[in-house]
Design an enzyme around this catalytic site. Sequence first.
Site, PDB file in Angstrom:
ATOM      1  N   TYR A 128      80.759 -65.619 -66.460  1.00  0.00           N
ATOM      2  CA  TYR A 128      81.345 -65.075 -65.219  1.00  0.00           C
ATOM      3  C   TYR A 128      82.728 -64.515 -65.515  1.00  0.00           C
ATOM      4  O   TYR A 128      83.045 -63.377 -65.158  1.00  0.00           O
ATOM      5  CB  TYR A 128      81.428 -66.200 -64.177  1.00  0.00           C
ATOM      6  CG  TYR A 128      82.075 -65.787 -62.860  1.00  0.00           C
ATOM      7  CD1 TYR A 128      81.320 -65.216 -61.845  1.00  0.00           C
ATOM      8  CD2 TYR A 128      83.440 -65.963 -62.650  1.00  0.00           C
ATOM      9  CE1 TYR A 128      81.909 -64.838 -60.642  1.00  0.00           C
ATOM     10  CE2 TYR A 128      84.039 -65.584 -61.457  1.00  0.00           C
ATOM     11  CZ  TYR A 128      83.265 -65.020 -60.454  1.00  0.00           C
ATOM     12  OH  TYR A 128      83.850 -64.636 -59.271  1.00  0.00           O
ATOM     13  N   LYS A 180      84.020 -60.513 -65.390  1.00  0.00           N
ATOM     14  CA  LYS A 180      85.079 -60.006 -64.505  1.00  0.00           C
ATOM     15  C   LYS A 180      86.139 -59.253 -65.308  1.00  0.00           C
ATOM     16  O   LYS A 180      86.699 -58.257 -64.849  1.00  0.00           O
ATOM     17  CB  LYS A 180      85.695 -61.153 -63.709  1.00  0.00           C
ATOM     18  CG  LYS A 180      84.715 -61.806 -62.728  1.00  0.00           C
ATOM     19  CD  LYS A 180      84.214 -60.813 -61.695  1.00  0.00           C
ATOM     20  CE  LYS A 180      83.286 -61.441 -60.675  1.00  0.00           C
ATOM     21  NZ  LYS A 180      82.815 -60.477 -59.673  1.00  0.00           N
TER      22      LYS A 180
HETATM   23  N1  LIG Z   1      84.854 -66.914 -53.900  1.00  0.00           N
HETATM   24  C1  LIG Z   1      85.829 -66.727 -54.771  1.00  0.00           C
HETATM   25  O1  LIG Z   1      86.706 -67.597 -54.975  1.00  0.00           O
HETATM   26  C2  LIG Z   1      85.897 -65.456 -55.555  1.00  0.00           C
HETATM   27  C3  LIG Z   1      87.025 -65.232 -56.312  1.00  0.00           C
HETATM   28  C4  LIG Z   1      87.132 -64.064 -57.037  1.00  0.00           C
HETATM   29  C5  LIG Z   1      86.103 -63.136 -57.003  1.00  0.00           C
HETATM   30  N2  LIG Z   1      85.005 -63.385 -56.255  1.00  0.00           N
HETATM   31  C6  LIG Z   1      83.961 -62.367 -56.261  1.00  0.00           C
HETATM   32  O2  LIG Z   1      83.760 -61.908 -54.939  1.00  0.00           O
HETATM   33  C7  LIG Z   1      82.420 -61.439 -54.815  1.00  0.00           C
HETATM   34  C8  LIG Z   1      81.769 -62.115 -53.614  1.00  0.00           C
HETATM   35  O3  LIG Z   1      81.676 -63.495 -53.915  1.00  0.00           O
HETATM   36  P1  LIG Z   1      81.577 -64.638 -52.813  1.00  0.00           P
HETATM   37  O4  LIG Z   1      82.480 -65.705 -53.225  1.00  0.00           O
HETATM   38  O5  LIG Z   1      81.649 -64.047 -51.458  1.00  0.00           O
HETATM   39  O6  LIG Z   1      80.107 -65.145 -53.156  1.00  0.00           O
HETATM   40  P2  LIG Z   1      78.825 -65.351 -52.256  1.00  0.00           P
HETATM   41  O7  LIG Z   1      77.823 -65.995 -53.155  1.00  0.00           O
HETATM   42  O8  LIG Z   1      79.166 -66.006 -50.993  1.00  0.00           O
HETATM   43  O9  LIG Z   1      78.402 -63.855 -51.953  1.00  0.00           O
HETATM   44  C9  LIG Z   1      77.845 -63.048 -52.958  1.00  0.00           C
HETATM   45  C10 LIG Z   1      76.804 -62.148 -52.315  1.00  0.00           C
HETATM   46  O10 LIG Z   1      76.237 -61.353 -53.361  1.00  0.00           O
HETATM   47  C11 LIG Z   1      74.836 -61.306 -53.146  1.00  0.00           C
HETATM   48  N3  LIG Z   1      74.131 -61.033 -54.391  1.00  0.00           N
HETATM   49  C12 LIG Z   1      73.983 -61.866 -55.460  1.00  0.00           C
HETATM   50  N4  LIG Z   1      73.211 -61.271 -56.380  1.00  0.00           N
HETATM   51  C13 LIG Z   1      72.874 -60.045 -55.894  1.00  0.00           C
HETATM   52  C14 LIG Z   1      72.103 -58.979 -56.367  1.00  0.00           C
HETATM   53  N5  LIG Z   1      71.480 -59.051 -57.553  1.00  0.00           N
HETATM   54  N6  LIG Z   1      71.992 -57.873 -55.615  1.00  0.00           N
HETATM   55  C15 LIG Z   1      72.582 -57.799 -54.410  1.00  0.00           C
HETATM   56  N7  LIG Z   1      73.315 -58.792 -53.881  1.00  0.00           N
HETATM   57  C16 LIG Z   1      73.460 -59.907 -54.625  1.00  0.00           C
HETATM   58  C17 LIG Z   1      74.487 -62.702 -52.606  1.00  0.00           C
HETATM   59  O11 LIG Z   1      73.234 -62.730 -51.958  1.00  0.00           O
HETATM   60  C18 LIG Z   1      75.662 -62.950 -51.675  1.00  0.00           C
HETATM   61  O12 LIG Z   1      75.407 -62.501 -50.368  1.00  0.00           O
HETATM   62  C19 LIG Z   1      81.726 -61.756 -56.130  1.00  0.00           C
HETATM   63  O13 LIG Z   1      81.739 -60.610 -56.961  1.00  0.00           O
HETATM   64  C20 LIG Z   1      82.599 -62.836 -56.718  1.00  0.00           C
HETATM   65  O14 LIG Z   1      82.497 -62.898 -58.111  1.00  0.00           O
HETATM   66  C21 LIG Z   1      84.874 -64.532 -55.522  1.00  0.00           C
END
Ligand SMILES: NC(=O)c1ccc[n+]([C@@H]2O[C@H](COP(=O)([O-])OP(=O)(O)OC[C@H]3O[C@@H](n4cnc5c(N)ncnc54)[C@H](O)[C@@H]3O)[C@@H](O)[C@H]2O)c1
Length: 307
Positions: A205, A209
């Site tokens: 992961y 990123k």
């Molecule tokens: N939550 C955090 O602390 C955090 C921090 C930094 C970055 N992020 C990034 O933010 C983004 C959103 O993450 P989140 O925390 O809301 O996670 P989450 O799991 O709540 O949401 C991710 C969404 O992506 C969808 N998804 C997964 N695989 C997929 C695919 N193959 N095709 C289409 N959709 C797909 C899932 O169904 C989900 O709705 C991600 O890229 C994550 O890496 C999150």
Amino acid sequence: MTSRSTDRATVDWPKGASPEPRSHPNTANKPAIDENVGRKRFGDFNVTGKVFVVTGGAQGLGLAMAEALVEAGGKVYALDIAPEPDQQWQEAMERVDPDHGGALLYRQQDVSDTAHLDSLIEAIAAENGRLDGVVAAAGVQQVTPALDYTPDDVARMLAVNYTGVFMTAQSAARQMFRYKTRGSICLIASMSGLIANKGLLSPVYNSSKAAVIQLARNLAMEWSPVREDGSGGIRVNCISPGHILTPMVRKNFEEVPGLRETWEAENMMGRLAETTEFKGAVLFLLSGASSFMTGNNLVIDGGHTAW
Ligand SMILES: NC(=O)c1ccc[n+]([C@@H]2O[C@H](COP(=O)([O-])OP(=O)(O)OC[C@H]3O[C@@H](n4cnc5c(N)ncnc54)[C@H](O)[C@@H]3O)[C@@H](O)[C@H]2O)c1
């Protein structure tokens, strides 16, 4: 130029070296003078009439970002692998205020099915005669020690977090070139692309990123200049959030006891973020307000990486 046939048209995509920026300056996406000199209140943040795609928009961060663009007047297509968006999405739909002019739509799409992703984004642009922006937020996490990672696990993660993001940007850029919309592309990276994530064993992961942050610089270099035919002028940036309370992170807390406390202690704010704290950033990047920003990474992490 390479030609690519579609059922709608044959389009020439730019290939090879990008135009030299100074001889092809991107002046066309400066906000109009009446938008950013006070005649309209924050006019350069206005996205009324603009069309956006947000992947990973069924829940979590992607959904909050989609809602921000709707609230500012945009028509937003949330794409997600989930067959149906979750309860949070229904609540967001109920908050859509037609007076603001925006609309929120849902399309099921796996970003690792890149052929279908490309035709869906093409169809969305054709339906609206434009595509102004995309947020690539679909992402997956897998907590596994590096010694136990299998090649299949690595490939599965990268297919979504790297290739899926790249192909989302590519498909969107094709339509922005086609409709000459001078769009804005926002890739959702993470502060985990800059640092190892204390308490969480997530080597793939984190490196996916880091790859996304580097990808944004390269796409920006290729797509930011305006070409002879008026296409291009596409800005590409990342947002790198710190730890946010989303379904993904709540799962991490179930898997790793004490992780929430560790993370809360690791930033200067002493807490985790809410998804809504990223609404302003995405609106900034996808509107004319950020017209001079490209190839960069907006880190919003409560000071986590600053000490
Ligand atoms: N939550 C955090 O602390 C955090 C921090 C930094 C970055 N992020 C990034 O933010 C983004 C959103 O993450 P989140 O925390 O809301 O996670 P989450 O799991 O709540 O949401 C991710 C969404 O992506 C969808 N998804 C997964 N695989 C997929 C695919 N193959 N095709 C289409 N959709 C797909 C899932 O169904 C989900 O709705 C991600 O890229 C994550 O890496 C999150």
